[in-house]
Scaffold this motif. Sequence first.
Motif, PDB file in Angstrom:
ATOM      1  N   PRO A 107      67.125  32.410  -6.780  1.00 56.13           N
ATOM      2  CA  PRO A 107      66.035  31.934  -6.349  1.00 56.13           C
ATOM      3  C   PRO A 107      65.338  30.631  -7.461  1.00 56.13           C
ATOM      4  N   ARG A 108      65.541  30.978  -8.765  1.00 50.93           N
ATOM      5  CA  ARG A 108      65.080  30.102  -9.789  1.00 50.93           C
ATOM      6  C   ARG A 108      65.701  28.678  -9.570  1.00 50.93           C
ATOM      7  N   VAL A 109      66.938  28.651  -9.164  1.00 49.30           N
ATOM      8  CA  VAL A 109      67.872  27.508  -9.024  1.00 49.30           C
ATOM      9  C   VAL A 109      67.156  26.808  -7.671  1.00 49.30           C
ATOM     10  N   GLN A 110      67.021  27.475  -6.571  1.00 49.38           N
ATOM     11  CA  GLN A 110      66.566  26.920  -5.407  1.00 49.38           C
ATOM     12  C   GLN A 110      65.195  26.361  -5.697  1.00 49.38           C
ATOM     13  N   ASP A 111      64.369  27.155  -6.352  1.00 53.76           N
ATOM     14  CA  ASP A 111      63.013  26.485  -6.471  1.00 53.76           C
ATOM     15  C   ASP A 111      63.152  25.164  -7.165  1.00 53.76           C
ATOM     16  N   LEU A 112      64.186  25.058  -8.394  1.00 57.50           N
ATOM     17  CA  LEU A 112      64.368  23.816  -8.854  1.00 57.50           C
ATOM     18  C   LEU A 112      64.950  22.873  -8.095  1.00 57.50           C
ATOM     19  N   LEU A 113      65.855  23.024  -7.378  1.00 59.74           N
ATOM     20  CA  LEU A 113      66.474  22.198  -6.110  1.00 59.74           C
ATOM     21  C   LEU A 113      65.531  21.756  -5.345  1.00 59.74           C
ATOM     22  N   TRP A 114      64.211  22.457  -4.905  1.00 64.80           N
ATOM     23  CA  TRP A 114      63.379  22.215  -4.039  1.00 64.80           C
ATOM     24  C   TRP A 114      62.347  21.109  -4.716  1.00 64.80           C
ATOM     25  N   ARG A 115      61.963  21.270  -5.946  1.00 64.74           N
ATOM     26  CA  ARG A 115      61.456  20.306  -6.805  1.00 64.74           C
ATOM     27  C   ARG A 115      62.047  19.159  -6.869  1.00 64.74           C
ATOM     28  N   TRP A 116      63.292  19.081  -7.253  1.00 65.12           N
ATOM     29  CA  TRP A 116      64.081  17.942  -7.436  1.00 65.12           C
ATOM     30  C   TRP A 116      63.979  17.062  -6.265  1.00 65.12           C
TER      31      TRP A 116
END
Length: 130
Positions: free
Chosen positions: A61-70
């Motif tokens: 989920p942390r990676v997916q959140d960063l991807l969403w922010r990216w």
Amino acid sequence: MTTLEMISVLDSYFTNEQREELARRREALGPEAVEEARTRFAGLVEQLLGHVRDDIPVDDPRVQDLLWRWEELGSAFHAQGAGGERTKAAARQMWQDQGAGLSRSLPWAAEKMAALMAYLERARAARSSG
């Protein structure tokens, strides 16, 4: 890269219409927002490179959140709809093909940026399949 090399690279990946739209979007955002986006981009790169280094699974989920922010950050520079998606795809292809040259103007090594771009692609695939 020299300015002429950069123009040549951009010309080979983006249509005239796409380049004009990108320029319009930057102008509409204004220099302060563009600078703030650069700062946010740098922070995202650092965070994501940490996840790459630590081999954090792309569906975390942390990676997916960063991807969403990216992607949210990048979306400010692209048109909405199919045209914007084509421009994003062209940008990803440009990074895939020309990452080493593009990385020369960044504070991160080309190998790290290539690993990051591959990681983001895997994270996108994980999001799509999840």
